[in-house]
Design an enzyme around this catalytic site. Structure first.
Site, short mmCIF file in Angstrom:
data_model
loop_
_atom_site.label_atom_id
_atom_site.label_comp_id
_atom_site.label_asym_id
_atom_site.label_seq_id
_atom_site.Cartn_x
_atom_site.Cartn_y
_atom_site.Cartn_z
N CYS A 66 0.87 -1.17 0.00
CA CYS A 66 0.00 0.00 0.00
C CYS A 66 0.91 1.22 0.00
O CYS A 66 2.11 1.11 -0.24
CB CYS A 66 -0.95 -0.01 1.20
N THR A 67 0.38 2.39 0.28
CA THR A 67 1.18 3.61 0.17
C THR A 67 2.36 3.63 1.14
O THR A 67 3.50 3.83 0.74
CB THR A 67 0.30 4.85 0.42
#
Length: 274
Positions: A179-180
């Site tokens: 994810c980020t």
């Protein structure tokens, strides 16, 4: 030239039975240090995005180190020539990243971490691995890793149901989630393991950590970030992506050329709803 503003982000899943009592000390410290941004405090941990002078950031880090629950936290730094946040908020939340499953406790167990260097090596070598993007559809539209699995979800709460569509044989395949910045895949890894996936790994530091450590190898596009920058490239610099004022969807350069894009009015993603 305007002095650079230091941006910092970090999180940790850790039990905080004194969540409510922590709010005021954090608020006062950020006020004293001249910081703006958001701190989320939950019984399951802490998550924050802050910006200010480097001296103010250093003061905040010293404050964190005074509590062993927050010491030696992995932090992500970036720099802008403007303050990306309008105000300072310290919020009490049920979860620091919302999934709506009380039985998921990342403070107790999660999938193993894989470093950006090792992950890149796996991709370089063509190792058999399922690369799973845990982000929302509008983020993935801007960029993702080559051959990554897109669950086509609009919010993280949809993740537990979405993985039910993954093929059964994938449960015995190494899975690298990302994810980020790492917080979503850390929590999602618990759900995946509970669903019977036997070899679950999470990308250490997320996409931003990968960019910082190894650059943009095997990545296509930009990475959406949750502040005024909207998106950054593999060089961690702000990209040309903007956000639609009307629907908040991120818009690529190509989408900004569309006749449907009228600043503060509409874009290709919301024109039909107007």
């Amino acid at each position: 030239m305007q002095e650079a503003v230091s941006n910092i982000a970090g999180y940790r899943f850790v039990e905080l039975p004194d969540r409510d009592e922590l709010r005021e000390p954090f608020r006062l410290q950020c006020q004293k240090s001249g910081l703006k941004g958001t701190i989320l405090l939950s019984h399951e941990g802490i998550n924050f995005f802050l910006a200010g002078s480097q001296d103010g950031i250093d003061q905040y880090i010293d404050f964190l180190e005074e509590d062993e629950r927050f010491s030696n936290m992995a932090l992500k730094y970036s720099y802008t020539n403007y303050q990306p946040f309008n105000r300072m908020n310290v919020r009490l939340k049920k979860e620091i990243i919302s999934m709506g499953m009380d039985n998921v406790k990342p403070a107790e167990r999660t999938g193993e971490e894989i470093t950006p260097q090792e992950f890149k090596q796996w991709l370089d070598e063509g190792k058999e691995v399922a690369v799973l993007d845990t982000r929302n559809d509008y983020e993935i539209r801007l960029g993702t890793f080559e051959n990554a699995i897109d669950l086509d979800i609009k919010s993280f709460r949809a993740f537990p149901k979405a993985i039910q569509s993954l093929p059964e044989e994938m449960k015995d395949t190494p899975v690298v989630m990302f994810c980020t910045g790492g917080i979503r895949c850390e929590k999602a890894s618990v759900v995946l393991m509970d669903a019977g996936f036997s070899n679950v790994k999470q990308l250490q530091g997320g996409i931003l950590g990968y960019f910082e450590q190894v650059g943009g190898a095997h990545w296509n596009g930009d990475c959406f970030v949750f502040d005024h920058r909207v998106a950054v490239g593999p060089d961690l610099k702000q990209s040309d992506v903007v956000q639609c004022f009307a629907c908040r969807q991120p818009l690529t350069v190509e989408e900004q050329q569309s006749s449907d894009y009228v600043i503060e009015v509409s874009c290709p993603h919301c024109i039909d709803s107007r």
